[in-house]
Design a protein around this motif. Sequence first.
Motif, PDB file in Angstrom:
ATOM      1  N   LEU A 147       0.841  -1.199   0.000  1.00 33.86           N
ATOM      2  CA  LEU A 147       0.000   0.000   0.000  1.00 33.86           C
ATOM      3  C   LEU A 147       0.878   1.252   0.000  1.00 33.86           C
ATOM      4  CD1 LEU A 147      -3.129   0.605   2.171  1.00 33.86           C
ATOM      5  CD2 LEU A 147      -1.395   2.344   1.977  1.00 33.86           C
ATOM      6  N   ILE A 148       1.915   1.244   0.817  1.00 34.68           N
ATOM      7  CA  ILE A 148       2.846   2.377   0.868  1.00 34.68           C
ATOM      8  C   ILE A 148       3.549   2.534  -0.478  1.00 34.68           C
ATOM      9  CG2 ILE A 148       4.932   3.293   1.945  1.00 34.68           C
ATOM     10  CD1 ILE A 148       4.084   1.637   4.486  1.00 34.68           C
ATOM     11  N   ALA A 149       3.979   1.429  -1.066  1.00 34.43           N
ATOM     12  CA  ALA A 149       4.723   1.460  -2.331  1.00 34.43           C
ATOM     13  C   ALA A 149       3.901   2.056  -3.468  1.00 34.43           C
ATOM     14  CB  ALA A 149       5.188   0.050  -2.692  1.00 34.43           C
ATOM     15  N   ARG A 150       2.585   1.939  -3.387  1.00 33.64           N
ATOM     16  CA  ARG A 150       1.720   2.471  -4.454  1.00 33.64           C
ATOM     17  C   ARG A 150       1.487   3.979  -4.347  1.00 33.64           C
ATOM     18  NH1 ARG A 150      -1.055  -2.338  -3.138  1.00 33.64           N
ATOM     19  NH2 ARG A 150      -2.624  -1.176  -1.954  1.00 33.64           N
ATOM     20  N   GLN A 151       1.972   4.602  -3.304  1.00 31.31           N
ATOM     21  CA  GLN A 151       1.759   6.044  -3.142  1.00 31.31           C
ATOM     22  C   GLN A 151       2.638   6.816  -4.128  1.00 31.31           C
ATOM     23  OE1 GLN A 151      -0.774   6.909  -0.927  1.00 31.31           O
ATOM     24  NE2 GLN A 151      -0.862   4.676  -0.956  1.00 31.31           N
ATOM     25  N   PRO A 152       2.217   8.021  -4.507  1.00 28.59           N
ATOM     26  CA  PRO A 152       2.988   8.798  -5.483  1.00 28.59           C
ATOM     27  C   PRO A 152       4.364   9.199  -4.961  1.00 28.59           C
ATOM     28  CG  PRO A 152       1.052  10.028  -4.698  1.00 28.59           C
ATOM     29  CD  PRO A 152       1.004   8.686  -4.068  1.00 28.59           C
ATOM     30  N   ASN A 153       5.321   9.173  -5.853  1.00 29.55           N
ATOM     31  CA  ASN A 153       6.686   9.647  -5.612  1.00 29.55           C
ATOM     32  C   ASN A 153       7.490   8.803  -4.637  1.00 29.55           C
ATOM     33  OD1 ASN A 153       6.258  11.954  -7.315  1.00 29.55           O
ATOM     34  ND2 ASN A 153       5.151  12.894  -5.623  1.00 29.55           N
ATOM     35  N   VAL A 154       7.009   7.622  -4.267  1.00 29.45           N
ATOM     36  CA  VAL A 154       7.727   6.785  -3.316  1.00 29.45           C
ATOM     37  C   VAL A 154       8.833   6.007  -4.034  1.00 29.45           C
ATOM     38  CG1 VAL A 154       7.534   4.814  -1.732  1.00 29.45           C
ATOM     39  CG2 VAL A 154       5.784   6.601  -1.740  1.00 29.45           C
ATOM     40  N   CYS A 155      10.051   6.123  -3.516  1.00 32.14           N
ATOM     41  CA  CYS A 155      11.216   5.423  -4.072  1.00 32.14           C
ATOM     42  C   CYS A 155      11.636   4.244  -3.199  1.00 32.14           C
ATOM     43  CB  CYS A 155      12.407   6.366  -4.165  1.00 32.14           C
ATOM     44  SG  CYS A 155      12.075   7.918  -4.973  1.00 32.14           S
ATOM     45  N   HIS A 156      11.376   4.362  -1.908  1.00 35.09           N
ATOM     46  CA  HIS A 156      11.783   3.359  -0.934  1.00 35.09           C
ATOM     47  C   HIS A 156      10.846   3.463   0.261  1.00 35.09           C
ATOM     48  CE1 HIS A 156      14.141   2.046   2.628  1.00 35.09           C
ATOM     49  NE2 HIS A 156      14.538   1.095   1.818  1.00 35.09           N
ATOM     50  N   ALA A 157      10.535   2.334   0.860  1.00 36.60           N
ATOM     51  CA  ALA A 157       9.684   2.351   2.052  1.00 36.60           C
ATOM     52  C   ALA A 157      10.142   1.266   3.015  1.00 36.60           C
ATOM     53  CB  ALA A 157       8.224   2.115   1.676  1.00 36.60           C
ATOM     54  N   SER A 158      10.109   1.577   4.284  1.00 35.00           N
ATOM     55  CA  SER A 158      10.331   0.559   5.303  1.00 35.00           C
ATOM     56  C   SER A 158       9.195   0.648   6.307  1.00 35.00           C
ATOM     57  CB  SER A 158      11.692   0.715   5.980  1.00 35.00           C
ATOM     58  OG  SER A 158      11.770   1.935   6.674  1.00 35.00           O
ATOM     59  N   LEU A 159       8.834  -0.501   6.841  1.00 37.94           N
ATOM     60  CA  LEU A 159       7.709  -0.599   7.759  1.00 37.94           C
ATOM     61  C   LEU A 159       8.058  -1.576   8.864  1.00 37.94           C
ATOM     62  CD1 LEU A 159       4.661  -0.233   8.561  1.00 37.94           C
ATOM     63  CD2 LEU A 159       4.178  -2.128   6.982  1.00 37.94           C
ATOM     64  N   ARG A 160       7.796  -1.172  10.097  1.00 33.05           N
ATOM     65  CA  ARG A 160       7.891  -2.065  11.253  1.00 33.05           C
ATOM     66  C   ARG A 160       6.525  -2.067  11.924  1.00 33.05           C
ATOM     67  NH1 ARG A 160      11.864  -4.386  14.519  1.00 33.05           N
ATOM     68  NH2 ARG A 160      13.439  -3.286  13.312  1.00 33.05           N
ATOM     69  N   ILE A 161       6.013  -3.264  12.187  1.00 32.06           N
ATOM     70  CA  ILE A 161       4.746  -3.417  12.898  1.00 32.06           C
ATOM     71  C   ILE A 161       5.039  -4.093  14.233  1.00 32.06           C
ATOM     72  CG2 ILE A 161       2.439  -4.430  12.906  1.00 32.06           C
ATOM     73  CD1 ILE A 161       2.587  -4.577   9.854  1.00 32.06           C
ATOM     74  N   TYR A 162       4.594  -3.462  15.296  1.00 31.92           N
ATOM     75  CA  TYR A 162       4.724  -4.023  16.638  1.00 31.92           C
ATOM     76  C   TYR A 162       3.388  -4.634  17.044  1.00 31.92           C
ATOM     77  CZ  TYR A 162       8.815  -0.955  16.930  1.00 31.92           C
ATOM     78  OH  TYR A 162      10.004  -0.318  16.691  1.00 31.92           O
ATOM     79  N   LYS A 163       3.462  -5.781  17.684  1.00 34.81           N
ATOM     80  CA  LYS A 163       2.284  -6.468  18.222  1.00 34.81           C
ATOM     81  C   LYS A 163       2.519  -6.611  19.735  1.00 34.81           C
ATOM     82  CE  LYS A 163      -0.430 -10.652  17.389  1.00 34.81           C
ATOM     83  NZ  LYS A 163      -0.433 -11.966  16.730  1.00 34.81           N
ATOM     84  N   PRO A 164       2.231  -5.548  20.494  1.00 35.19           N
ATOM     85  CA  PRO A 164       2.648  -5.479  21.898  1.00 35.19           C
ATOM     86  C   PRO A 164       2.109  -6.578  22.802  1.00 35.19           C
ATOM     87  CG  PRO A 164       1.852  -3.347  21.142  1.00 35.19           C
ATOM     88  CD  PRO A 164       1.570  -4.332  20.059  1.00 35.19           C
ATOM     89  N   GLN A 165       0.946  -7.118  22.508  1.00 38.13           N
ATOM     90  CA  GLN A 165       0.357  -8.101  23.415  1.00 38.13           C
ATOM     91  C   GLN A 165       0.780  -9.544  23.128  1.00 38.13           C
ATOM     92  OE1 GLN A 165      -3.883  -7.397  23.296  1.00 38.13           O
ATOM     93  NE2 GLN A 165      -3.726  -5.650  24.684  1.00 38.13           N
ATOM     94  N   ALA A 166       1.485  -9.775  22.032  1.00 38.64           N
ATOM     95  CA  ALA A 166       1.804 -11.152  21.632  1.00 38.64           C
ATOM     96  C   ALA A 166       2.607 -11.904  22.691  1.00 38.64           C
ATOM     97  CB  ALA A 166       2.547 -11.160  20.303  1.00 38.64           C
ATOM     98  N   LEU A 167       3.608 -11.268  23.260  1.00 39.27           N
ATOM     99  CA  LEU A 167       4.434 -11.907  24.298  1.00 39.27           C
ATOM    100  C   LEU A 167       4.455 -11.069  25.566  1.00 39.27           C
ATOM    101  CD1 LEU A 167       7.446 -13.217  22.173  1.00 39.27           C
ATOM    102  CD2 LEU A 167       5.485 -14.507  23.045  1.00 39.27           C
ATOM    103  N   GLU A 168       3.376 -10.354  25.785  1.00 39.55           N
ATOM    104  CA  GLU A 168       3.277  -9.463  26.937  1.00 39.55           C
ATOM    105  C   GLU A 168       3.523 -10.221  28.248  1.00 39.55           C
ATOM    106  OE1 GLU A 168       0.283  -5.876  27.995  1.00 39.55           O
ATOM    107  OE2 GLU A 168      -0.661  -7.803  27.596  1.00 39.55           O
ATOM    108  N   HIS A 169       3.039 -11.443  28.329  1.00 41.61           N
ATOM    109  CA  HIS A 169       3.217 -12.249  29.546  1.00 41.61           C
ATOM    110  C   HIS A 169       4.679 -12.570  29.834  1.00 41.61           C
ATOM    111  CE1 HIS A 169       3.079 -15.154  26.277  1.00 41.61           C
ATOM    112  NE2 HIS A 169       3.633 -16.052  27.093  1.00 41.61           N
ATOM    113  N   LEU A 170       5.540 -12.416  28.836  1.00 42.58           N
ATOM    114  CA  LEU A 170       6.975 -12.638  29.002  1.00 42.58           C
ATOM    115  C   LEU A 170       7.759 -11.332  29.081  1.00 42.58           C
ATOM    116  CD1 LEU A 170       7.416 -15.576  26.464  1.00 42.58           C
ATOM    117  CD2 LEU A 170       7.229 -15.712  28.957  1.00 42.58           C
ATOM    118  N   GLY A 171       7.040 -10.221  29.038  1.00 33.83           N
ATOM    119  CA  GLY A 171       7.695  -8.912  29.104  1.00 33.83           C
ATOM    120  C   GLY A 171       8.392  -8.521  27.811  1.00 33.83           C
ATOM    121  N   ALA A 172       7.950  -9.090  26.694  1.00 31.39           N
ATOM    122  CA  ALA A 172       8.588  -8.826  25.399  1.00 31.39           C
ATOM    123  C   ALA A 172       7.564  -8.265  24.415  1.00 31.39           C
ATOM    124  CB  ALA A 172       9.196 -10.103  24.838  1.00 31.39           C
TER     125      ALA A 172
END
Length: 120
Positions: free
Chosen positions: A84-109
């Motif tokens: 979706l980001i790559a399809r935006q106008p004038n984009v040459c490069h994109a990086s994306l990080r997605i955090y899922k905070p609750q996935a290992l919340e019980h382990l403090g990670a």
Amino acid sequence: MTPQHIHISGLKCDAVIGILAHEKSPPQPLVFDVEVTIDARAAIASDAIGDTLDYATLSEALIKEAQARPRELLERLHHELLMLIARQPNVCHASLRIYKPQALEHLGAVVSISGEWVAP
């Protein structure tokens, strides 16, 4: 080319993502960090929003897509949002990080996935 980097950090939304029953309801929080490199020549010359990446519109589109339907894998959501980001106008490069905070919340990670796209 006059490259410039646009950063969107800490964009939050709730979405259904996961394979376990407790991940499917209620939606769980996700956090996005986005970096987009654009060719800014037209925007510099015109000083017009139509000649650059509208980061408010992009942010809303990312949230809308993340919430559009349930997904089991973070890898799938990451790929779809990066494209979706790559399809935006004038984009040459994109990086994306997605955090899922609750996935290992019980382990403090915190679980995250990251990747990038480069224009061919």
